[in-house]
Design an enzyme around this catalytic site. Structure first.
Site, PDB file in Angstrom:
ATOM      1  CG  HIS A   8      64.601   5.963 -10.240  1.00  0.00           C
ATOM      2  ND1 HIS A   8      64.061   6.398  -9.045  1.00  0.00           N
ATOM      3  CD2 HIS A   8      63.584   5.900 -11.134  1.00  0.00           C
ATOM      4  CE1 HIS A   8      62.749   6.605  -9.224  1.00  0.00           C
ATOM      5  NE2 HIS A   8      62.430   6.312 -10.476  1.00  0.00           N
ATOM      6  CG  ASP A  48      63.469   6.021  -5.170  1.00  0.00           C
ATOM      7  OD1 ASP A  48      64.348   5.219  -4.812  1.00  0.00           O
ATOM      8  OD2 ASP A  48      63.635   6.821  -6.119  1.00  0.00           O
ATOM      9  CG  ASP A  83      67.182   6.294  -5.999  1.00  0.00           C
ATOM     10  OD1 ASP A  83      67.022   7.295  -5.284  1.00  0.00           O
ATOM     11  OD2 ASP A  83      66.477   6.035  -7.004  1.00  0.00           O
ATOM     12  N   GLY A 113      54.267  20.839  -6.068  1.00  0.00           N
ATOM     13  CA  GLY A 113      53.734  19.849  -7.001  1.00  0.00           C
ATOM     14  C   GLY A 113      54.800  18.954  -7.587  1.00  0.00           C
ATOM     15  CG  HIS A 141      68.708  10.181 -12.450  1.00  0.00           C
ATOM     16  ND1 HIS A 141      68.997   8.863 -12.736  1.00  0.00           N
ATOM     17  CD2 HIS A 141      67.660  10.161 -11.579  1.00  0.00           C
ATOM     18  CE1 HIS A 141      68.143   8.090 -12.063  1.00  0.00           C
ATOM     19  NE2 HIS A 141      67.341   8.841 -11.351  1.00  0.00           N
TER      20      HIS A 141
HETATM   21 ZN   LIG Z   1      65.034   7.207  -7.424  1.00  0.00          ZN
END
Ligand SMILES: [Zn+2]
Length: 368
Positions: free
Chosen positions: A171, A258, A169, A20, A134
């Protein structure tokens, strides 16, 4: 560039984040299976190299001893540790059994690739399980427990290599930026969807480093619906001149995918063709290349995009029709996107104008 190592073994996805969670271990397994279906490790200049666990001292080059200890104890199921203080809990950064081992192995995978480069055994190494950009010194963030890219960069610095870090990426690569924010030996360049619209909410053009590191952090925040053309245009404006000036010994590139239009977590609009062009650009610019994985949350996109990446790293062209043994898992059964994402002209214009403003601001503050 031809000698290429792929850092992989089933141990990298035997454990990992619980069912999940977006960072599903199956992303790695499916990529591995696609590459094997293409027989992608058969040429003499390519090889698969198994990862090893990172040592505590290696983790401690970026993380605090307290944090490393807490991750180990949470990983064993110990309670009463106030995990929220380190940003663990339900949601992005769940505690799971074996977390220390699975996430430490991803760091070791990047270090194995790093050592192959340092020993001049390969020109490119791809640690596809990593790219956990991150992670903080003392906290988990955005699915990332340990910062494999930052730790690998630390190892390269220890060998006196100059490092350019390029992060595509969707992000912002905030953890890597923070780790070297005052260090002029590392040039970080992050392309990402603007922090106005997406986690972690940072990565603006005014973040350019501090102290001796001023001018060595570069951020390219992009407007939602930025597609291939504008992303590549911005890359070409910024990366070649900065790399020429910086003259890195190695490029560390975070290849999160992504930014693809199908990705459920972001709003950028790249296609596999855009990714392929970016991988080619990085390949051409990098004197040596440590590639790490990263985000990517559409199950059909990640294996295809990273298979394309490995093809560029190892000078192989894979047929667009997926091999029969995996074809039924993909619809259509093609390596490249069949359709381009249709952007309205207003979306395209808005994204381009935003990117032009960013490039102009960066040109002024960084002088290129
Ligand atoms: Zn990302």
């Amino acid at each position: 560039m031809s000698r290429a190592a792929f850092i992989g073994a089933e141990s990298l996805w035997a454990g990992g984040h619980p069912p999940g969670h977006p960072l599903r271990p199956e992303r790695l397994r499916d990529t591995w299976e696609m590459l094997h279906a293409y027989d992608a490790f058969a040429t003499p200049d390519t090889r698969i190299v198994a990862p090893r666990p990172a040592t505590e001292d290696e983790l401690a080059t970026i993380h605090s001893r307290e944090y490393i200890d807490v991750v180990r104890r949470l990983s064993r199921g110990e309670t009463g540790l106030n995990p929220g203080r380190f940003s663990f809990g339900p949601g992005d950064n769940p505690i799971f059994n074996g977390m220390f081992e699975s996430e430490g192995l991803k760091v070791g995978a990047a270090l194995v690739g790093t050592e192959l480069l340092l020993n001049d055994e390969v020109e490119v190494a791809f640690s596809f399980a990593g790219g956990l950009h991150h992670a903080g010194r003392n906290f988990a963030s955005g699915f990332c427990v340990f910062g494999d890219g930052a730790i690998a960069i630390h190892r390269l610095l220890a060998a006196d290599w100059r490092v350019a870090y390029i992060d595509i990426d969707a992000h912002h690569g905030d953890g890597v930026q923070a780790a070297f924010y005052d260090d002029p030996r590392v040039l970080t360049i992050s392309f990402h969807e603007s922090g106005h619209y997406l986690f972690p909410g940072t990565g603006f053009t005014h973040e350019i480093g501090q102290g001796a590191g001023r001018g060595y952090s570069v951020n390219v925040p992009l407007f939602p619906y930025t597609g291939d053309d504008t992303f590549i245009w911005a890359f070409d404006q910024i990366v070649p001149p900065l790399l020429e000036r910086f003259a890195p010994d190695v490029v560390v590139a975070q290849l999160g995918v992504d930014a693809h239009w199908r990705d459920p977590l972001t709003h950028l609009a790249l296609t596999t063709y855009g990714f392929e062009t970016l991988f080619q650009r990085i390949h051409a610019l990098a004197p040596r290349w440590l590639a790490v994985g990263g985000g990517g949350y559409d199950r059909t996109v990640v294996p295809r995009a990273w298979t394309l990446a490995w093809g560029i790293m190892s000078n192989q062209r894979f047929p667009n029709e997926l091999p029969a043994e995996i074809a039924s898992d993909y619809d259509p059964a093609l390596l490249h996107d069949e359709l381009e994402f249709e952007l309205t002209s207003e979306q395209q214009q808005q994204a381009r104008q935003a990117a032009e403003a960013v490039v102009e601001a960066l040109g002024q503050s960084l002088g290129f």
